[in-house]
Design an enzyme around this catalytic site. Structure first.
Site, PDB file in Angstrom:
ATOM      1  N   TYR A 151      85.043 -27.108 -42.203  1.00 24.26           N
ATOM      2  CA  TYR A 151      85.537 -27.446 -43.536  1.00 24.26           C
ATOM      3  C   TYR A 151      86.943 -26.893 -43.697  1.00 24.26           C
ATOM      4  O   TYR A 151      87.191 -25.719 -43.423  1.00 24.26           O
ATOM      5  CB  TYR A 151      84.613 -26.847 -44.604  1.00 24.26           C
ATOM      6  CG  TYR A 151      85.067 -27.076 -46.020  1.00 24.26           C
ATOM      7  CD1 TYR A 151      85.020 -28.339 -46.593  1.00 24.26           C
ATOM      8  CD2 TYR A 151      85.549 -26.020 -46.787  1.00 24.26           C
ATOM      9  CE1 TYR A 151      85.434 -28.553 -47.905  1.00 24.26           C
ATOM     10  CE2 TYR A 151      85.959 -26.218 -48.105  1.00 24.26           C
ATOM     11  CZ  TYR A 151      85.903 -27.487 -48.655  1.00 24.26           C
ATOM     12  OH  TYR A 151      86.309 -27.692 -49.947  1.00 24.26           O
ATOM     13  N   ASP A 246      92.518 -22.935 -38.594  1.00 27.54           N
ATOM     14  CA  ASP A 246      92.179 -22.661 -39.984  1.00 27.54           C
ATOM     15  C   ASP A 246      91.507 -21.298 -40.036  1.00 27.54           C
ATOM     16  O   ASP A 246      90.321 -21.154 -39.748  1.00 27.54           O
ATOM     17  CB  ASP A 246      91.250 -23.749 -40.517  1.00 27.54           C
ATOM     18  CG  ASP A 246      90.893 -23.547 -41.983  1.00 27.54           C
ATOM     19  OD1 ASP A 246      91.094 -22.428 -42.494  1.00 27.54           O
ATOM     20  OD2 ASP A 246      90.395 -24.497 -42.601  1.00 27.54           O
ATOM     21  N   LYS A 279      91.879 -16.328 -48.672  1.00 23.27           N
ATOM     22  CA  LYS A 279      90.850 -15.336 -48.962  1.00 23.27           C
ATOM     23  C   LYS A 279      91.374 -13.899 -48.885  1.00 23.27           C
ATOM     24  O   LYS A 279      91.878 -13.381 -49.868  1.00 23.27           O
ATOM     25  CB  LYS A 279      89.624 -15.567 -48.074  1.00 23.27           C
ATOM     26  CG  LYS A 279      88.975 -16.944 -48.331  1.00 23.27           C
ATOM     27  CD  LYS A 279      87.661 -17.090 -47.630  1.00 23.27           C
ATOM     28  CE  LYS A 279      87.073 -18.486 -47.818  1.00 23.27           C
ATOM     29  NZ  LYS A 279      86.674 -18.792 -49.192  1.00 23.27           N
TER      30      LYS A 279
END
Length: 442
Positions: A151, A246, A279
């Site tokens: 994702y 990612d 994050k």
């Protein structure tokens, strides 16, 4: 053990959820929070401190979600709170450059050598879609390769599932995404070297980039094998495509230099062309980034033809939070201690499952871990899907009722923070031992 308050006549979680459903689609502002996958009522969190959350009923939970990764120091770390309070007093947002943006960029680039320049944005989705646009702009090519089960945010061209055949184009997984938007997205199986080689054999001159999670945290926890990562790097180099890692989830979570630093120890000369971060670099505030070599990053406006902008990019309060967080995790021995605590947890869980003969396996790196109700670790998304969903739901609610909050979906990784104590780990394993025994009897 502390048990759930779901049965209380005055369940504030339930009443809040009912109010929310009348106002917000599904009653939540991000789908996994709705507990649709596991059933039951979402917990509305009132406050958090250290390794704990308290819901609207006052119920305390040991928190292994950590805001889906950012809270690596635990909630309310004093140095981070102080930095945020000071920044907030100076102003919430300026729409102009600040020194702290420069300081945060310097700190990230110091710790991630593959990046020479970066651009700050406000979310992982924004960073991921911007990296894809930059890869296409820098290479002049239309196609991208992603992997089933990874994702990268909810940008249209990335909401794609695997096609019907080997190295075929994917199909949109969301309404509102026209077929022509995903026609240039190739979706392959994770850790499948043969598929990757075939994709480049068929489309190599048209592929702008390969984007992947080095540890897929949206399949629970599945590592890219070293041969798979090495071959991806080789094929991208050979065909002039960019390798985009990612690391929204893994960046500064699994190691100080991210997952790429771990692969660099095993693959000589390994480095991605672009890195996507989020994050942890925001410490819990909305902040993300993407970056890479100067020659690629200078393709971005205002220097180059690839456009990207954002009113809240480099927000002064978010950068204060992120910078304070990175300075704490960069202290000597931080990741060794965090990794040891996480390993203690997963080994305890494995031992408890083994005691009752329950098929169960785990993996972890740094402060990130996953577990599966399977006899061995899966290597791709179809293998993850073999997990027994109803059994996982029982496990989730059994832990939640005993004051342990793990991800409410079997496809999501979990996280340990520096605030988790040995007592927290022991209490978690004890709770799991009780639930495992129930699963075997059921």
């Amino acid at each position: 053990m502390t048990h759930s308050t779901d049965t209380l006549a005055d369940d504030r979680n339930q009443r809040l959820f009912e109010r929310a459903q009348a106002l917000i689609p599904g009653g939540v502002n991000s789908p996994v929070r709705a507990f649709r996958a596991v059933g039951g009522t979402p917990r509305f969190i009132q406050r958090a401190q250290g390794a704990y959350l308290w819901d609207a009923n006052g119920q305390r939970y040991i928190d292994y979600i950590g805001s889906w990764g950012p809270m690596i120091l635990g909630h309310g770390h004093p140095a981070v709170v102080e930095a945020v309070q000071k920044a907030a007093l100076e102003g919430f947002s300026f729409g102009a450059p600040t020194e702290r943006e420069v300081e945060l960029a310097e700190e990230i680039l110091r710790l991630v050598p593959s990046m020479e320049m970066l651009r700050l944005v406000s979310s992982g989705t924004e960073a991921g879609m911007s990296a894809i646009r930059l890869a296409r702009g820098a290479t002049g090519r239309p196609k991208i390769v992603k992997f089933n089960g990874c994702y990268h945010g909810h940008a249209d061209s990335l909401l794609v599932k695997a096609g019907s055949g080997l190295a075929t184009f994917g199909h949109a997984t969301s309404a509102g995404v026209p077929p022509e938007v995903v026609q240039h997205t190739l979706v392959l199986e994770y850790n499948d070297v043969a598929q990757l080689e075939e994709a480049f054999a068929l489309h190599g001159s048209e592929i702008a980039c390969v984007i992947m999670e080095p540890i897929a945290g949206n399949m629970n926890f599945v590592r890219a094998s070293v041969p798979f990562m090495q071959r991806a790097r080789e094929l991208c180099t050979q065909h002039g495509a960019l390798l985009v890692l990612d690391e929204v989830m893994t960046g500064f979570r699994v190691a100080l230099g991210g997952a790429q630093s771990l692969y660099a120890q095993q693959i000589p000369g390994f480095a991605p062309d672009l890195t996507v971060l989020g994050k942890v670099i925001g410490g819990g505030m909305p902040l993300a980034a993407f970056g890479g070599p100067r020659a690629i990053m200078e393709q971005l406006a205002p220097l180059g033809p690839v456009y990207q902008a954002g009113t809240l990019s480099g927000n002064p309060v978010a950068t204060a939070c992120g910078l304070a967080t990175l300075r704490e995790v960069a202290r000597p021995g931080f990741y060794e201690r965090l990794g040891e605590r996480t390993r203690s947890l997963v080994q305890g869980l494995e031992g408890a499952a083994r005691e009752v003969g329950l098929p169960f396996c785990t993996d972890s790196q740094g402060g990130m871990f996953g577990f599966f109700l399977l006899p061995q670790l899966p290597q791709d998304y179809p293998q993850v899907l073999r997990t027994d969903g109803p059994r996982f739901n029982h496990l989730f609610h059994g832990l939640l009722g005993r004051g342990v909050y793990v991800a409410p979906a079997l496809y999501e990784a979990c996280f340990v923070s520096a605030a988790h104590t040995e007592e927290d780990i022991e209490a978690t394993v004890a709770a799991a031992r009780e639930v495992f025994a129930e699963l075997v009897r059921s």
